[in-house]
Design a protein around this motif. Structure first.
Motif, short mmCIF file in Angstrom:
data_model
loop_
_atom_site.label_atom_id
_atom_site.label_comp_id
_atom_site.label_asym_id
_atom_site.label_seq_id
_atom_site.Cartn_x
_atom_site.Cartn_y
_atom_site.Cartn_z
N ALA A 177 -3.17 -4.91 37.95
CA ALA A 177 -3.71 -6.18 37.49
C ALA A 177 -4.46 -6.89 38.62
O ALA A 177 -5.55 -7.44 38.41
N GLU A 178 -3.89 -6.86 39.83
CA GLU A 178 -4.56 -7.45 40.99
C GLU A 178 -5.87 -6.72 41.29
O GLU A 178 -6.87 -7.34 41.63
N GLN B 89 -8.56 -7.79 39.02
CA GLN B 89 -9.06 -9.10 39.44
C GLN B 89 -10.05 -8.94 40.59
O GLN B 89 -11.09 -9.58 40.61
N LYS C 150 -1.68 0.04 49.14
CA LYS C 150 -2.39 -0.96 48.33
C LYS C 150 -3.72 -1.34 49.00
O LYS C 150 -4.75 -1.42 48.35
N GLY D 43 3.27 -0.13 40.89
CA GLY D 43 3.59 -1.06 39.80
C GLY D 43 2.36 -1.57 39.06
O GLY D 43 1.24 -1.49 39.54
N LYS D 44 2.61 -2.11 37.86
CA LYS D 44 1.52 -2.63 37.03
C LYS D 44 0.88 -3.87 37.63
O LYS D 44 -0.28 -4.15 37.39
N GLU D 45 1.66 -4.61 38.41
CA GLU D 45 1.11 -5.82 39.02
C GLU D 45 -0.05 -5.49 39.95
O GLU D 45 -1.04 -6.21 40.02
N PHE D 46 0.07 -4.37 40.67
CA PHE D 46 -1.00 -3.98 41.57
C PHE D 46 -2.28 -3.68 40.80
O PHE D 46 -3.37 -4.09 41.20
N GLU E 299 0.05 3.38 39.61
CA GLU E 299 0.96 2.51 38.86
C GLU E 299 2.41 2.94 39.06
O GLU E 299 3.30 2.11 39.21
#
Length: 186
Positions: A177-178, A181, A76, A172-175, A168
Motif C-alpha cells: 500500500a505504501e 502511494q 523495503k 506485508g500488505k502495508e508495504f 507481500e
C-alpha cells in the motif's frame, strides 16, 4: 569478421552503445561490500574508465549495487529505490550475503534470496569480492547489455505478480500500500 558484426551493431543500435558505457550506479551498501567501493572508484582501479560515476539519486541512476546482507527492513528501501530508477535498470549484487544470506543465513530477519524480490542481472560471488571481481562483474554486465540479455527490468515488469507476492509475504500488505502511494506521487 567479429569487428564487422560489432561495428554494424553499433551503427544500427547506437542506444546499446550508450547503455553499455553509461552505467550510473546508486550504491546500496548494507554490509562489508561498502568497504570495497572506494578503492574501486579511485586509482588504481578507476571505475570511471568504464563510464561509471556514482549517482546520489535513484532518478539519475540505472545500476543498483547491492553490496552486502539484506534485512527485511532494508529490503523495503531497496525495492523503493529500484522502482524509482530509470529504465533500462540493472542490478549487480555482490558478496555471498545477497545470494544466500552469508554469515547471517539463519537470522530471522535476513533475506536469503534477493532474486525472489528483485531481478538480479549479475551476481559476483565471494566474501567479500575484491575490486577486481567487481570490475569483472561490471564487464560481464556490459557484455550482457551488448548481447541484449541484461533484461532484469523487463522480467520484473512481466512477472510483477510473482515479485509482489514474494514482497507481500515478507514485508506485508502495508508495504505494498505504501509502495502504491509512492508510485502515485512519482
Amino acid at each position: 569478421m567479429e569487428k564487422h558484426k560489432r561495428a554494424k551493431m553499433w551503427l544500427t543500435h547506437p542506444y546499446k552503445w550508450g547503455q553499455k558505457y553509461s552505467l550510473w550506479p546508486v550504491h546500496f551498501c548494507t554490509g562489508c561490500g561498502a568497504i570495497e567501493m572506494p578503492p574501486t572508484m579511485l586509482a588504481p582501479y578507476d571505475a570511471s574508465r568504464f563510464g561509471m560515476g556514482p549517482m546520489a539519486s535513484p532518478r539519475q541512476a540505472n545500476l543498483l549495487l547491492i553490496t552486502g546482507y539484506m534485512t527485511t527492513k532494508t529490503l523495503k528501501y531497496v525495492i523503493r529505490t529500484y522502482e524509482q530508477m530509470l529504465t533500462p535498470r540493472y542490478v549487480l549484487s555482490f558478496g555471498s550475503c545477497p545470494i544466500d544470506g552469508g554469515l547471517y543465513y539463519t537470522s530471522y530477519n535476513t533475506i536469503n534470496h534477493l532474486e525472489w524480490y528483485l531481478p538480479v542481472d549479475v551476481w559476483i560471488a565471494g566474501c567479500m569480492p575484491r575490486p577486481e571481481a567487481f570490475l569483472m562483474g561490471v564487464n560481464r554486465l556490459m557484455e550482457e547489455i551488448e548481447a541484449g540479455r541484461a533484461d532484469g527490468y523487463k522480467r520484473y515488469e512481466e512477472n510483477i505478480d510473482y515479485y509482489r507476492r514474494n514482497q507481500e509475504r515478507t514485508l506485508g500488505k502495508e508495504f505494498l500500500a505504501e509502495l502504491k502511494q509512492v508510485e502515485w506521487l512519482t
